[in-house]
Design an enzyme around this catalytic site. Structure first.
Site, PDB file in Angstrom:
ATOM      1  N   LYS A 123       5.716  31.906  54.639  1.00 42.29           N
ATOM      2  CA  LYS A 123       6.493  30.654  54.589  1.00 42.29           C
ATOM      3  C   LYS A 123       7.543  30.500  55.674  1.00 42.29           C
ATOM      4  CE  LYS A 123      10.230  32.415  51.819  1.00 42.29           C
ATOM      5  NZ  LYS A 123      11.264  32.206  50.845  1.00 42.29           N
TER       6      LYS A 123
ATOM      7  N   SER B  81       4.840  21.681  49.506  1.00 45.43           N
ATOM      8  CA  SER B  81       6.189  21.584  50.063  1.00 45.43           C
ATOM      9  C   SER B  81       6.455  20.174  50.563  1.00 45.43           C
ATOM     10  CB  SER B  81       6.285  22.572  51.230  1.00 45.43           C
ATOM     11  OG  SER B  81       7.440  22.328  51.995  1.00 45.43           O
TER      12      SER B  81
ATOM     13  N   TYR C  26       3.030  26.147  59.617  1.00 40.98           N
ATOM     14  CA  TYR C  26       3.243  26.408  58.182  1.00 40.98           C
ATOM     15  C   TYR C  26       3.005  25.123  57.380  1.00 40.98           C
ATOM     16  CZ  TYR C  26       5.744  26.672  53.784  1.00 40.98           C
ATOM     17  OH  TYR C  26       6.068  26.570  52.455  1.00 40.98           O
TER      18      TYR C  26
ATOM     19  N   LYS D 205       0.012  23.939  54.355  1.00 41.23           N
ATOM     20  CA  LYS D 205       0.216  23.302  53.048  1.00 41.23           C
ATOM     21  C   LYS D 205      -0.632  22.033  52.935  1.00 41.23           C
ATOM     22  CE  LYS D 205       3.005  26.260  51.312  1.00 41.23           C
ATOM     23  NZ  LYS D 205       2.496  27.150  50.258  1.00 41.23           N
TER      24      LYS D 205
ATOM     25  N   PHE E 110      11.138  20.698  47.144  1.00 40.23           N
ATOM     26  CA  PHE E 110      12.102  20.353  48.183  1.00 40.23           C
ATOM     27  C   PHE E 110      12.798  21.653  48.615  1.00 40.23           C
ATOM     28  CE2 PHE E 110      11.700  15.865  49.226  1.00 40.23           C
ATOM     29  CZ  PHE E 110      10.580  15.618  48.448  1.00 40.23           C
TER      30      PHE E 110
ATOM     31  N   ARG F  22      19.618  17.561  52.766  1.00 41.16           N
ATOM     32  CA  ARG F  22      18.431  18.060  52.062  1.00 41.16           C
ATOM     33  C   ARG F  22      18.629  17.971  50.558  1.00 41.16           C
ATOM     34  NH1 ARG F  22      17.356  17.842  56.612  1.00 41.16           N
ATOM     35  NH2 ARG F  22      16.311  19.357  57.962  1.00 41.16           N
TER      36      ARG F  22
HETATM   37  P1  NAD Z   1       8.223  34.460  48.962  1.00 40.96           P
HETATM   38  O1  NAD Z   1       7.855  34.955  50.310  1.00 40.96           O
HETATM   39  O2  NAD Z   1       9.406  35.062  48.291  1.00 40.96           O
HETATM   40  O3  NAD Z   1       6.972  34.590  47.966  1.00 40.96           O
HETATM   41  C1  NAD Z   1       5.635  34.510  48.417  1.00 40.96           C
HETATM   42  C2  NAD Z   1       4.931  35.779  47.960  1.00 40.96           C
HETATM   43  O4  NAD Z   1       3.572  35.748  48.383  1.00 40.96           O
HETATM   44  C3  NAD Z   1       5.561  37.032  48.559  1.00 40.96           C
HETATM   45  O5  NAD Z   1       5.922  37.905  47.502  1.00 40.96           O
HETATM   46  C4  NAD Z   1       4.455  37.630  49.422  1.00 40.96           C
HETATM   47  O6  NAD Z   1       4.489  39.047  49.423  1.00 40.96           O
HETATM   48  C5  NAD Z   1       3.214  37.058  48.768  1.00 40.96           C
HETATM   49  N1  NAD Z   1       2.045  36.931  49.635  1.00 40.96           N
HETATM   50  C6  NAD Z   1       1.973  36.355  50.867  1.00 40.96           C
HETATM   51  N2  NAD Z   1       0.718  36.423  51.339  1.00 40.96           N
HETATM   52  C7  NAD Z   1      -0.021  37.046  50.373  1.00 40.96           C
HETATM   53  C8  NAD Z   1      -1.375  37.419  50.279  1.00 40.96           C
HETATM   54  N3  NAD Z   1      -2.250  37.167  51.264  1.00 40.96           N
HETATM   55  N4  NAD Z   1      -1.807  38.032  49.158  1.00 40.96           N
HETATM   56  C9  NAD Z   1      -0.937  38.301  48.150  1.00 40.96           C
HETATM   57  N5  NAD Z   1       0.356  37.993  48.189  1.00 40.96           N
HETATM   58  C10 NAD Z   1       0.815  37.361  49.290  1.00 40.96           C
HETATM   59  O7  NAD Z   1       8.376  32.890  49.060  1.00 40.96           O
HETATM   60  P2  NAD Z   1       8.844  31.836  47.958  1.00 40.96           P
HETATM   61  O8  NAD Z   1      10.022  31.152  48.486  1.00 40.96           O
HETATM   62  O9  NAD Z   1       8.872  32.452  46.625  1.00 40.96           O
HETATM   63  O10 NAD Z   1       7.635  30.813  48.062  1.00 40.96           O
HETATM   64  C11 NAD Z   1       6.565  30.779  47.121  1.00 40.96           C
HETATM   65  C12 NAD Z   1       5.613  29.660  47.532  1.00 40.96           C
HETATM   66  O11 NAD Z   1       6.323  28.434  47.544  1.00 40.96           O
HETATM   67  C13 NAD Z   1       5.022  29.841  48.930  1.00 40.96           C
HETATM   68  O12 NAD Z   1       3.690  29.406  48.896  1.00 40.96           O
HETATM   69  C14 NAD Z   1       5.867  28.905  49.772  1.00 40.96           C
HETATM   70  O13 NAD Z   1       5.167  28.451  50.906  1.00 40.96           O
HETATM   71  C15 NAD Z   1       6.132  27.783  48.793  1.00 40.96           C
HETATM   72  N6  NAD Z   1       7.334  27.004  49.117  1.00 40.96           N
HETATM   73  C16 NAD Z   1       8.520  27.663  49.292  1.00 40.96           C
HETATM   74  C17 NAD Z   1       9.655  26.926  49.626  1.00 40.96           C
HETATM   75  C18 NAD Z   1      10.971  27.613  49.880  1.00 40.96           C
HETATM   76  O14 NAD Z   1      11.831  27.037  50.569  1.00 40.96           O
HETATM   77  N7  NAD Z   1      11.211  28.823  49.376  1.00 40.96           N
HETATM   78  C19 NAD Z   1       9.583  25.534  49.731  1.00 40.96           C
HETATM   79  C20 NAD Z   1       8.358  24.909  49.513  1.00 40.96           C
HETATM   80  C21 NAD Z   1       7.239  25.661  49.210  1.00 40.96           C
HETATM   81  C1  WQD Z   2      18.468  23.205  55.622  1.00 41.17           C
HETATM   82  C2  WQD Z   2      19.517  22.557  56.532  1.00 41.17           C
HETATM   83  C3  WQD Z   2      19.202  23.038  58.860  1.00 41.17           C
HETATM   84  C4  WQD Z   2      19.903  27.341  58.539  1.00 41.17           C
HETATM   85  C5  WQD Z   2      12.632  24.649  55.254  1.00 41.17           C
HETATM   86  C6  WQD Z   2      11.182  24.418  55.556  1.00 41.17           C
HETATM   87  C7  WQD Z   2      10.530  23.709  54.422  1.00 41.17           C
HETATM   88  C8  WQD Z   2      10.780  24.415  53.107  1.00 41.17           C
HETATM   89  C9  WQD Z   2      12.210  24.724  52.885  1.00 41.17           C
HETATM   90  C10 WQD Z   2       8.958  25.857  52.620  1.00 41.17           C
HETATM   91  C11 WQD Z   2      18.941  21.959  57.803  1.00 41.17           C
HETATM   92  C12 WQD Z   2      20.481  23.658  58.360  1.00 41.17           C
HETATM   93  C13 WQD Z   2      19.763  25.998  58.256  1.00 41.17           C
HETATM   94  C14 WQD Z   2      20.993  27.760  59.338  1.00 41.17           C
HETATM   95  C15 WQD Z   2      21.727  25.469  59.490  1.00 41.17           C
HETATM   96  N1  WQD Z   2      10.124  25.676  53.050  1.00 41.17           N
HETATM   97  N2  WQD Z   2      20.640  25.078  58.714  1.00 41.17           N
HETATM   98  N3  WQD Z   2      21.864  26.802  59.786  1.00 41.17           N
HETATM   99  O1  WQD Z   2      14.611  23.200  57.189  1.00 41.17           O
HETATM  100  O2  WQD Z   2      15.043  21.776  55.134  1.00 41.17           O
HETATM  101  O3  WQD Z   2      13.261  23.402  55.086  1.00 41.17           O
HETATM  102  O4  WQD Z   2      12.739  25.399  54.031  1.00 41.17           O
HETATM  103  O5  WQD Z   2       8.119  25.060  52.338  1.00 41.17           O
HETATM  104  O6  WQD Z   2       9.187  23.666  54.723  1.00 41.17           O
HETATM  105  O7  WQD Z   2      11.086  23.647  56.735  1.00 41.17           O
HETATM  106  O8  WQD Z   2      15.574  24.209  55.064  1.00 41.17           O
HETATM  107  O9  WQD Z   2      17.315  25.853  54.574  1.00 41.17           O
HETATM  108  O10 WQD Z   2      16.094  25.997  56.780  1.00 41.17           O
HETATM  109  O11 WQD Z   2      17.699  24.114  56.396  1.00 41.17           O
HETATM  110  O12 WQD Z   2      22.531  24.663  59.923  1.00 41.17           O
HETATM  111  O13 WQD Z   2      21.155  28.955  59.654  1.00 41.17           O
HETATM  112  O14 WQD Z   2      20.424  23.582  56.953  1.00 41.17           O
HETATM  113  O15 WQD Z   2      19.360  22.545  60.167  1.00 41.17           O
HETATM  114  O16 WQD Z   2      19.690  20.811  58.096  1.00 41.17           O
HETATM  115  P1  WQD Z   2      14.648  23.065  55.733  1.00 41.17           P
HETATM  116  P2  WQD Z   2      16.658  25.145  55.701  1.00 41.17           P
END
Ligand code: NAD
Ligand code: WQD
Length: 343
Positions: free
Chosen positions: A87, A127, A152, A156, A181, A234
């Site tokens: 991610k 996402s 990335y 998705k 979000f 955000r």
């Molecule tokens: P995270 O990295 O903490 O969790 C993802 C987990 O997937 C990890 O534990 C990793 O070890 C595991 N993983 C990755 N590739 C794998 C594979 N091939 N086989 C088995 N396990 C695998 O991230 P998170 O923040 O908990 O995110 C969970 C999901 O939500 C992800 O799909 C991420 O893209 C999505 N997501 C996260 C955010 C965010 O900002 N955290 C936002 C939107 C969507």
């Molecule tokens: C939030 C705000 C930055 C870090 C990302 C992915 C999105 C989703 C969530 C997985 C922005 C600012 C950040 C820093 C900063 N992930 N910032 N200094 O960019 O909204 O979303 O994570 O799906 O796909 O793009 O989240 O937390 O990185 O940033 O000023 O060191 O904070 O510019 O305005 P973002 P973020």
């Protein structure tokens, strides 16, 4: 119900497993531990006094995943929550093949194995990044998708497409696409939380590490956006609310015998600027966060927040935590675990 959670030991996975256990479901978790620690689910077990069956496996490994399904043939899974994936946005621009391979191949392998095992109910972690730079905010599910700013985001979008095509081709599939979000915060106990490896990419983990003394100052990317104070806006959502959103989606799919695909935004509907987040964190942690203003981060957008009314109306789900509580819990986790799970 019996639920398979991929990515179970990760940030969102561990909180989702906890919520599923507390709701009385049986959970099997799979993770290859590339971005998480075995410790998170141990703590979930001690918080819930319930057992989680954990299998260390890569979802791309079809034989291993077929074994996961077979090992459960006495009582098949009622649904899969598919959170496993890489991610890190900037890493995905440097290593696109790794991202497409892991996220796409992993999902295709999982879907094939599910199909062979006759399991066709899936809840996928999508996402808000699929909306790219939104034409307007708040963003409803009907807003156009198709221009994410990085590989990335495209993984998705592509996975969403695969799932929708599958559900159109075979009505036995039941698919929920959850567009998260900005997930932040931690379980209120401070026992589980977000533990990024290396330098955090995301705002709140970065601020947390500054607060705990692991980093000097927050680099604020851009204060010249067309927003109230010039910094990016955000929709931050508490990870416990997000986890409950998974439960609500599961109940909806199962309770309504849904066939086909559904999309729900999981956000609060309220946007906060970087400066507002910093101020809320400073209040929660009772300390000053030094900030250095830097140019905009490539690919960033001015404002992104959800129209969450569909999830609220259909799922009866409503986020409960406000920004102050998100920051309180993020800090509570970081304060108790300054080096994350390696403490
Ligand atoms: P995270 O990295 O903490 O969790 C993802 C987990 O997937 C990890 O534990 C990793 O070890 C595991 N993983 C990755 N590739 C794998 C594979 N091939 N086989 C088995 N396990 C695998 O991230 P998170 O923040 O908990 O995110 C969970 C999901 O939500 C992800 O799909 C991420 O893209 C999505 N997501 C996260 C955010 C965010 O900002 N955290 C936002 C939107 C969507
Ligand atoms: C939030 C705000 C930055 C870090 C990302 C992915 C999105 C989703 C969530 C997985 C922005 C600012 C950040 C820093 C900063 N992930 N910032 N200094 O960019 O909204 O979303 O994570 O799906 O796909 O793009 O989240 O937390 O990185 O940033 O000023 O060191 O904070 O510019 O305005 P973002 P973020």
């Amino acid at each position: 119900m019996k639920i398979l959670v991929t990515g179970a030991s990760g940030f969102i996975g561990s909180h989702t497993v906890l919520v599923l256990l507390e709701a009385g479901h049986e959970v099997v978790g799979v993770d290859n531990l590339t971005n998480s620690s075995r410790e998170s689910l141990r703590r979930v077990e001690s918080l819930t006094h319930r057992r989680v069956r954990f299998i260390e496996a890569d979802i791309r490994d079809r034989a291993a995943m077929a074994d996961v399904m077979k090992a459960s043939s006495d009582r098949p899974f009622d649904a899969v929550m598919h959170l496993a994936g890489l991610k890190a946005v900037s890493e995905s621009t440097q290593q696109p093949l790794t991202y497409y391979e892991n996220n796409l191949d992993g999902t295709l392998a999982l879907l094939n194995v599910m199909q062979s095992a006759d399991i066709r109910r899936i809840i996928f972690s999508s996402s808000a990044t699929v909306y790219g730079d939104p034409v307007a905010v708040p963003i409803p599910e009907t807003a156009p998708v198709g221009q994410p700013a990085h590989p990335y985001g495209y993984t998705k979008l592509m996975i969403e497409r695969v799932l929708c095509d599958l559900a159109s081709a075979d009505p036995r599939w039941s698919v929920a696409l959850l567009r998260y979000f900005n997930p932040v915060g931690a379980h209120p106990s401070g026992q589980i939380g977000e533990d990024p490896s290396g330098t955090p990419n995301n705002l709140v983990p970065f601020i947390s590490q500054v607060a705990v003394g692991r980093r000097d100052a927050l680099t604020l990317y851009g204060d010249d956006y067309p927003t109230s104070d010039g910094t990016g806006v955000r929709d931050y959502i508490h990870v416990m609310d997000l986890a409950r959103g998974h439960l609500a989606a599961l109940d909806y799919l199962a309770g309504h015998d849904v066939t086909g695909s559904r999309i729900w935004n999981l956000g609060t509907g309220r946007g906060y600027s970087v400066r507002e987040v910093v101020a809320a964190f400073e209040k929660a942690a009772e300390r000053t966060i030094p900030v250095r203003v830097a140019p905009r981060r490539p690919g960033d957008i001015a404002a992104c927040y959800a129209d969450p009314t569909l999830a609220q109306a259909q799922l009866g789900w409503r986020p409960e935590y406000k920004l102050d509580a998100m920051m309180r819990d993020a800090w509570n986790w970081q304060r108790q675990n300054p080096a994350g799970y390696s403490d």
